[in-house]
Scaffold this active site. Structure first.
Site, PDB file in Angstrom:
ATOM      1  N   CYS A 132       0.893  -1.449  -0.082  1.00  0.00           N
ATOM      2  CA  CYS A 132      -0.043  -0.159  -0.046  1.00  0.00           C
ATOM      3  C   CYS A 132       0.754   1.193   0.118  1.00  0.00           C
ATOM      4  O   CYS A 132       0.271   2.349  -0.306  1.00  0.00           O
ATOM      5  CB  CYS A 132      -0.880   0.014   1.011  1.00  0.00           C
ATOM      6  SG  CYS A 132      -1.988  -1.541   1.208  1.00  0.00           S
TER       7      CYS A 132
ATOM      8  N   HIS B 120      -3.299   6.810   2.247  1.00  0.00           N
ATOM      9  CA  HIS B 120      -3.729   5.788   1.749  1.00  0.00           C
ATOM     10  C   HIS B 120      -5.043   5.315   2.482  1.00  0.00           C
ATOM     11  O   HIS B 120      -5.205   5.541   3.768  1.00  0.00           O
ATOM     12  CB  HIS B 120      -2.612   4.752   2.295  1.00  0.00           C
ATOM     13  CG  HIS B 120      -3.245   3.124   2.109  1.00  0.00           C
ATOM     14  ND1 HIS B 120      -3.669   2.946   0.732  1.00  0.00           N
ATOM     15  CD2 HIS B 120      -3.258   2.212   2.742  1.00  0.00           C
ATOM     16  CE1 HIS B 120      -3.976   1.711   0.946  1.00  0.00           C
ATOM     17  NE2 HIS B 120      -3.672   1.218   2.250  1.00  0.00           N
TER      18      HIS B 120
ATOM     19  N   ASN C  48     -10.222  -0.418   0.630  1.00  0.00           N
ATOM     20  CA  ASN C  48      -8.735  -0.267   0.402  1.00  0.00           C
ATOM     21  C   ASN C  48      -8.291  -0.752  -0.848  1.00  0.00           C
ATOM     22  O   ASN C  48      -8.151  -1.977  -1.013  1.00  0.00           O
ATOM     23  CB  ASN C  48      -8.097  -1.127   1.621  1.00  0.00           C
ATOM     24  CG  ASN C  48      -6.515  -0.878   1.560  1.00  0.00           C
ATOM     25  OD1 ASN C  48      -5.835  -0.616   0.723  1.00  0.00           O
ATOM     26  ND2 ASN C  48      -6.094  -1.226   2.820  1.00  0.00           N
TER      27      ASN C  48
END
Ligand code: COA
Length: 333
Positions: free
Chosen positions: A118, A260, A290
């Site tokens: 990520c 993020h 996500n």
């Protein structure tokens, strides 16, 4: 972090792509024992997009996101010198960047994958800016693309609710030093905590009979949610402060915080620790969950399209995730 700069770098276009198929929390509750109320209250996610279909991969999403970014500035793909594809879910273990290069027709570009989960997009932006600021290249395409739906354990309700598929792209260009817009960065890794978030290698129980070599495949996503949560809320404010302090910038100068998109509660906790109004926090988790390396460029692209981020705004971008790796980049838009 100090780097030798002979020219500046700036982001000149963004693009993004999402699969057409959405999967709501209600749909999820038919798959695992969960509810829209539980997922939304703990994460801020209502739905996510899933890439469906035979042989569909990050390359399909990455191509669309890249073409959109190129179209916005009417740039011919042959002008791209370098493509960095941030992904942890390549369609080929040797990398997918070269497939992306050929599909968009960027024949003059060298292309490679960068794996940092990520944090991949932030690390790729920093990598790209180094190639630009040292004068090596003029135009770089950075793509963040992930299809974690292929690696999620769809029977594990503590992880499968979180992730979605997407791609986002940014084109960076060299410019004069005075116009440099990549103002600073800070990157960190702590491998002691790699066990908290992984898609580990799974070796076969028996070795090759003559060679004693253990071949295998990969497991599904494993995550210790509580530890990852604590890590993000502790480390990201420190990273942002360190990055700002070293260029004598204050938190008050931030126009937009693009973090993020892992969990709405993480975004809010980080903003609160920094005393930044949540109005300055870009969030699209609700729609996409996500999306790993795609989450930051997707959020950036939407915020630009919605006329939130505009010219000269100070945008602080932070990524965090498996590794554990995290980092911040300060950009003048
Ligand atoms: N639906 C319903 N109940 C669930 C559930 C789900 N999808 N997932 C877990 N639960 C249950 C657990 O079994 C547990 O039940 P128990 O108390 O009877 O044992 C209870 O809910 C609490 O679980 P817990 O894991 O403590 O929840 P949490 O408040 O820590 O929230 C996360 C879980 C995953 C949402 C949270 O830890 C998180 O977001 N962590 C960060 C993850 C992340 O961002 N990862 C990516 C970083 S790149």
């Amino acid at each position: 972090m100090k780097s030798l700069m002979i020219q500046g770098a700036k982001i000149i276009a963004t693009g993004s792509a999402i699969p057409s198929s959405s999967f709501s929390n209600h749909d999820m509750s038919k798959l695992v024992s969960t509810s829209d109320e539980w997922i939304f209250s703990r994460t801020g996610i209502r739905e996510r997009r899933l890439l469906k279909g035979v042989d569909k991969s990050i390359v399909d999403l990455g191509v669309v996101a890249s073409k959109k970014a190129l179209d916005k500035i009417s740039m011919h793909p042959s002008k791209i010198d370098l493509i960095i594809l941030a992904t942890s879910t390549p369609h080929d273990l040797f990398g997918s960047a070269s497939k992306l290069q050929s599909e968009i027709g960027a024949y003059n570009a060298v292309a490679f994958d960068l794996t940092a989960a990520c944090s991949g997009f932030v690390l790729s932006l920093v990598t790209a800016s180094q190639f630009l600021q040292t004068g090596a290249y003029s135009n770089i395409l950075v793509v963040g693309a992930d299809v974690l739906s292929k690696w999620v354990d769809w029977s594990d309700r503590s992880t499968c609710i979180l992730f979605g598929d997407a791609a986002g792209a940014a084109i960076l260009q060299s410019c004069s030093l005075i116009n440099n817009a990549i103002l600073n960065f800070q990157l960190k890794t702590d491998g002691n905590y790699s066990k908290y978030l992984s898609i580990a290698y799974k070796q076969n129980t028996s070795a090759h009979p003559q060679l004693n070599i253990y071949q295998g495949s990969f497991k599904k996503i494993y995550m210790n949610g509580k530890e990852v949560y604590k890590f993000a809320v502790f480390q990201i404010p420190l990273s942002i402060l360190k990055c700002l302090n070293s260029i004598n910038m204050s938190v008050q100068e931030i126009d937009w915080l693009v973090l993020h998109q892992a969990n709405e509660r993480i975004l809010i906790a980080i903003a609160q620790k920094l005393s930044i109004s949540t109005n300055k926090v870009i969030s699209n988790l609700r729609k996409y969950g996500n999306t790993s390396a795609a989450s930051i460029p997707l959020a950036l692209d939407e915020a630009v399209q919605d006329n939130k981020i505009s010219s000269n705004d100070i945008v602080v971008i932070s990524g965090f995730g498996a590794g554990l790796t995290w980092g911040t980049i300060v950009v003048r838009w």
